[in-house]
Design a protein around this motif. Structure first.
Motif, PDB file in Angstrom:
ATOM      1  N   THR A 110     -26.823   0.141 -29.777  1.00 31.11           N
ATOM      2  CA  THR A 110     -26.158   1.194 -30.557  1.00 31.11           C
ATOM      3  C   THR A 110     -24.863   1.644 -29.868  1.00 31.11           C
ATOM      4  O   THR A 110     -23.984   2.227 -30.504  1.00 31.11           O
ATOM      5  CB  THR A 110     -27.146   2.356 -30.782  1.00 31.11           C
ATOM      6  N   GLU A 131     -22.813  10.920 -40.467  1.00 28.36           N
ATOM      7  CA  GLU A 131     -23.828   9.982 -39.970  1.00 28.36           C
ATOM      8  C   GLU A 131     -25.108  10.155 -40.776  1.00 28.36           C
ATOM      9  O   GLU A 131     -25.514  11.294 -41.045  1.00 28.36           O
ATOM     10  CB  GLU A 131     -24.156  10.226 -38.483  1.00 28.36           C
ATOM     11  N   VAL A 132     -25.745   9.050 -41.128  1.00 26.75           N
ATOM     12  CA  VAL A 132     -27.062   9.127 -41.781  1.00 26.75           C
ATOM     13  C   VAL A 132     -28.125   8.628 -40.804  1.00 26.75           C
ATOM     14  O   VAL A 132     -28.003   7.530 -40.250  1.00 26.75           O
ATOM     15  CB  VAL A 132     -27.083   8.302 -43.087  1.00 26.75           C
ATOM     16  N   GLY A 133     -29.150   9.472 -40.589  1.00 22.75           N
ATOM     17  CA  GLY A 133     -30.263   9.107 -39.701  1.00 22.75           C
ATOM     18  C   GLY A 133     -29.952   9.434 -38.258  1.00 22.75           C
ATOM     19  O   GLY A 133     -29.970   8.567 -37.392  1.00 22.75           O
ATOM     20  N   PHE A 134     -29.732  10.732 -37.957  1.00 20.61           N
ATOM     21  CA  PHE A 134     -29.225  11.093 -36.617  1.00 20.61           C
ATOM     22  C   PHE A 134     -30.262  10.964 -35.509  1.00 20.61           C
ATOM     23  O   PHE A 134     -29.905  10.841 -34.343  1.00 20.61           O
ATOM     24  CB  PHE A 134     -28.574  12.484 -36.615  1.00 20.61           C
ATOM     25  N   CYS A 138     -27.855  11.095 -30.828  1.00 20.12           N
ATOM     26  CA  CYS A 138     -27.018  10.411 -29.827  1.00 20.12           C
ATOM     27  C   CYS A 138     -25.693   9.897 -30.398  1.00 20.12           C
ATOM     28  O   CYS A 138     -24.667   9.942 -29.709  1.00 20.12           O
ATOM     29  CB  CYS A 138     -27.800   9.289 -29.145  1.00 20.12           C
ATOM     30  N   THR A 155     -27.187  13.652 -41.362  1.00 16.64           N
ATOM     31  CA  THR A 155     -28.448  13.924 -42.063  1.00 16.64           C
ATOM     32  C   THR A 155     -29.594  13.115 -41.444  1.00 16.64           C
ATOM     33  O   THR A 155     -29.377  12.061 -40.849  1.00 16.64           O
ATOM     34  CB  THR A 155     -28.373  13.539 -43.564  1.00 16.64           C
ATOM     35  N   ILE A 157     -34.108  12.639 -42.446  1.00 15.62           N
ATOM     36  CA  ILE A 157     -35.242  13.161 -43.209  1.00 15.62           C
ATOM     37  C   ILE A 157     -36.294  13.816 -42.319  1.00 15.62           C
ATOM     38  O   ILE A 157     -37.161  14.520 -42.813  1.00 15.62           O
ATOM     39  CB  ILE A 157     -35.990  12.062 -44.024  1.00 15.62           C
ATOM     40  N   GLY A 183     -32.378  15.949 -44.788  1.00 13.80           N
ATOM     41  CA  GLY A 183     -32.331  15.482 -46.165  1.00 13.80           C
ATOM     42  C   GLY A 183     -32.348  13.966 -46.232  1.00 13.80           C
ATOM     43  O   GLY A 183     -32.281  13.283 -45.205  1.00 13.80           O
ATOM     44  N   ASP A 184     -32.403  13.471 -47.460  1.00 12.82           N
ATOM     45  CA  ASP A 184     -32.558  12.046 -47.714  1.00 12.82           C
ATOM     46  C   ASP A 184     -31.185  11.376 -47.860  1.00 12.82           C
ATOM     47  O   ASP A 184     -30.406  11.759 -48.751  1.00 12.82           O
ATOM     48  CB  ASP A 184     -33.370  11.909 -49.011  1.00 12.82           C
ATOM     49  N   CYS A 185     -30.903  10.425 -47.010  1.00 11.71           N
ATOM     50  CA  CYS A 185     -29.620   9.689 -47.035  1.00 11.71           C
ATOM     51  C   CYS A 185     -28.448  10.657 -47.191  1.00 11.71           C
ATOM     52  O   CYS A 185     -28.335  11.621 -46.435  1.00 11.71           O
ATOM     53  CB  CYS A 185     -29.634   8.654 -48.152  1.00 11.71           C
ATOM     54  N   PRO A 204     -33.086   2.823 -40.432  1.00 12.45           N
ATOM     55  CA  PRO A 204     -34.261   1.964 -40.235  1.00 12.45           C
ATOM     56  C   PRO A 204     -33.961   0.626 -40.902  1.00 12.45           C
ATOM     57  O   PRO A 204     -33.463   0.614 -42.031  1.00 12.45           O
ATOM     58  CB  PRO A 204     -35.381   2.711 -40.971  1.00 12.45           C
ATOM     59  N   GLU A 225     -40.799   5.954 -39.740  1.00  9.81           N
ATOM     60  CA  GLU A 225     -39.651   6.178 -40.649  1.00  9.81           C
ATOM     61  C   GLU A 225     -38.321   5.866 -39.972  1.00  9.81           C
ATOM     62  O   GLU A 225     -37.294   5.732 -40.650  1.00  9.81           O
ATOM     63  CB  GLU A 225     -39.653   7.607 -41.214  1.00  9.81           C
ATOM     64  N   ALA A 226     -38.332   5.735 -38.643  1.00 11.24           N
ATOM     65  CA  ALA A 226     -37.104   5.356 -37.941  1.00 11.24           C
ATOM     66  C   ALA A 226     -36.967   3.837 -37.848  1.00 11.24           C
ATOM     67  O   ALA A 226     -35.902   3.333 -37.488  1.00 11.24           O
ATOM     68  CB  ALA A 226     -37.103   5.955 -36.533  1.00 11.24           C
ATOM     69  N   VAL A 236     -33.056   1.380 -47.113  1.00 12.57           N
ATOM     70  CA  VAL A 236     -32.177   2.529 -46.837  1.00 12.57           C
ATOM     71  C   VAL A 236     -30.708   2.085 -46.891  1.00 12.57           C
ATOM     72  O   VAL A 236     -29.852   2.788 -47.446  1.00 12.57           O
ATOM     73  CB  VAL A 236     -32.530   3.181 -45.476  1.00 12.57           C
ATOM     74  N   ARG A 239     -29.326   1.922 -50.434  1.00 11.44           N
ATOM     75  CA  ARG A 239     -29.049   3.247 -51.018  1.00 11.44           C
ATOM     76  C   ARG A 239     -27.802   3.851 -50.417  1.00 11.44           C
ATOM     77  O   ARG A 239     -26.991   4.461 -51.101  1.00 11.44           O
ATOM     78  CB  ARG A 239     -30.260   4.155 -50.816  1.00 11.44           C
TER      79      ARG A 239
END
Ligand SMILES: C[S@@+](CC[C@H](N)C(=O)[O-])C[C@H]1O[C@@H](n2cnc3c(N)ncnc32)[C@H](O)[C@@H]1O
Length: 297
Positions: A110, A131-134, A138, A155, A157, A183-185, A204, A225-226, A236, A239
């Protein structure tokens, strides 16, 4: 220590050197990669000292308290609990981040995603990245620290990620420039009217059928979920690519971390969604890892 080699007699002292040798051997038996390094990291944590100090303290005995802490750490590590969860932190891009069960442990690959973003984020003018999925936070925090004029909205979830990332935002003093939303995406932002200069995500991306081939540390301890995103790992990502045009400015960048096997397909997906100049970047291991593209607008 239970179910493992014990000192020859009760009068033998558990010195630093001895406990390191014993722990490394025990962790090796349990299938842990880099057992000596991990023994040192655990013992440094138990003794609350830098790892290098162990070498000057080789002949020192451990206190009863240190032995008790070390005993528990080693037993948990032998059950393949990740080292980062045991010590509570992981280094990423030269900074220390709090981690714990419920958030992904930051990975070295990453850091390549960060390098790709830094090429696109100006150092001398203001910009706003999403950023989505923080997760631990990091990526957002590193971008904010590396680019003092950059604001990040992010964001995730997961409520656990929200708690841990919030503490990391405080730890790295970027509360004024990093906003976290649960939240979602991109849904929390789609009707906000906000437009961003870039979108970054390490979503993910593991296929459900890969579950059995993962290391126990990952499969048994890191949050599902990650990790997992449907039969091809792209649930993901698809979307995100579909939602992205609704929140990006013309000329904005998109940077996604993926599995090497997914990069070609995702390059096609982003091109079909109105992005140009899609290119693939390799990670430090030489594997295709990041798809970067520009939103045409
Ligand atoms: C691979 S982890 C990345 C964490 C962190 N950004 C990093 O690079 O270490 C993916 C993150 O995406 C989050 N996530 C999964 N599905 C999501 C969704 N539909 N919307 C927002 N976040 C999601 C997970 O909770 C997890 O924190």
């Amino acid at each position: 220590m239970s179910s493992a080699p014990t000192p020859a007699s009760e009068t033998d002292r558990w010195t630093v050197q001895r406990i390191l040798e014993w722990t490394a051997g025990f962790l090796k038996q349990k299938g842990v990669e880099s057992p000596r390094l991990e023994a040192e990291l655990l013992l440094a944590f138990a003794r609350k000292c830098p790892r290098i100090r162990l070498y000057t303290d080789f002949t020192e005995p451990l206190s009863d308290e240190q032995r008790a802490v070390m005993r528990e750490l080693v037993q948990r590590r032998a059950k393949r609990e990740p080292l980062a969860y045991l010590v509570g932190t992981r280094e990423f891009y030269g900074r220390s981040f709090e981690v714990g069960p419920g958030v992904l442990i930051p990975r070295p690959e990453t850091e390549t995603l960060i390098d790709v973003c830094l090429e696109r984020i100006p150092s001398d003018t203001a910009s706003h990245v999403v950023e989505v999925g923080f997760g631990s936070g990091c990526i957002s925090i590193t971008l904010a620290r590396q680019r003092p004029q950059c604001h990040v909205t992010a964001t995730d979830i997961s409520s656990t990620a929200m708690s841990i990332a919030s503490r990391n935002v405080d730890r790295h003093a970027v509360k004024d420039r990093v906003v976290l939303m649960q939240g979602d995406c991109l849904e929390p932002l789609l009707n906000s009217g906000m437009r961003f200069d870039g979108l970054v995500s390490n979503p993910p991306y593991i296929r459900e059928d890969e579950r059995d081939s993962l290391q126990p540390e990952v499969a048994m301890h890191e949050p599902a979920e990650a990790l997992f995103a449907g039969t091809d790992g792209l649930d993901v990502v698809r979307r995100l690519i579909q939602q992205a045009p609704g929140i990006l400015k013309p000329g904005a960048f998109l940077a996604l971390e993926l599995d090497p096997s997914q990069c070609a397909e995702v390059t096609t997906l982003v091109s079909a969604a109105g992005f140009t100049t899609a290119r693939v970047h390799r990670d430090l291991a030489g594997l295709d890892r990041i798809v970067e593209a520009t939103f045409q607008g």
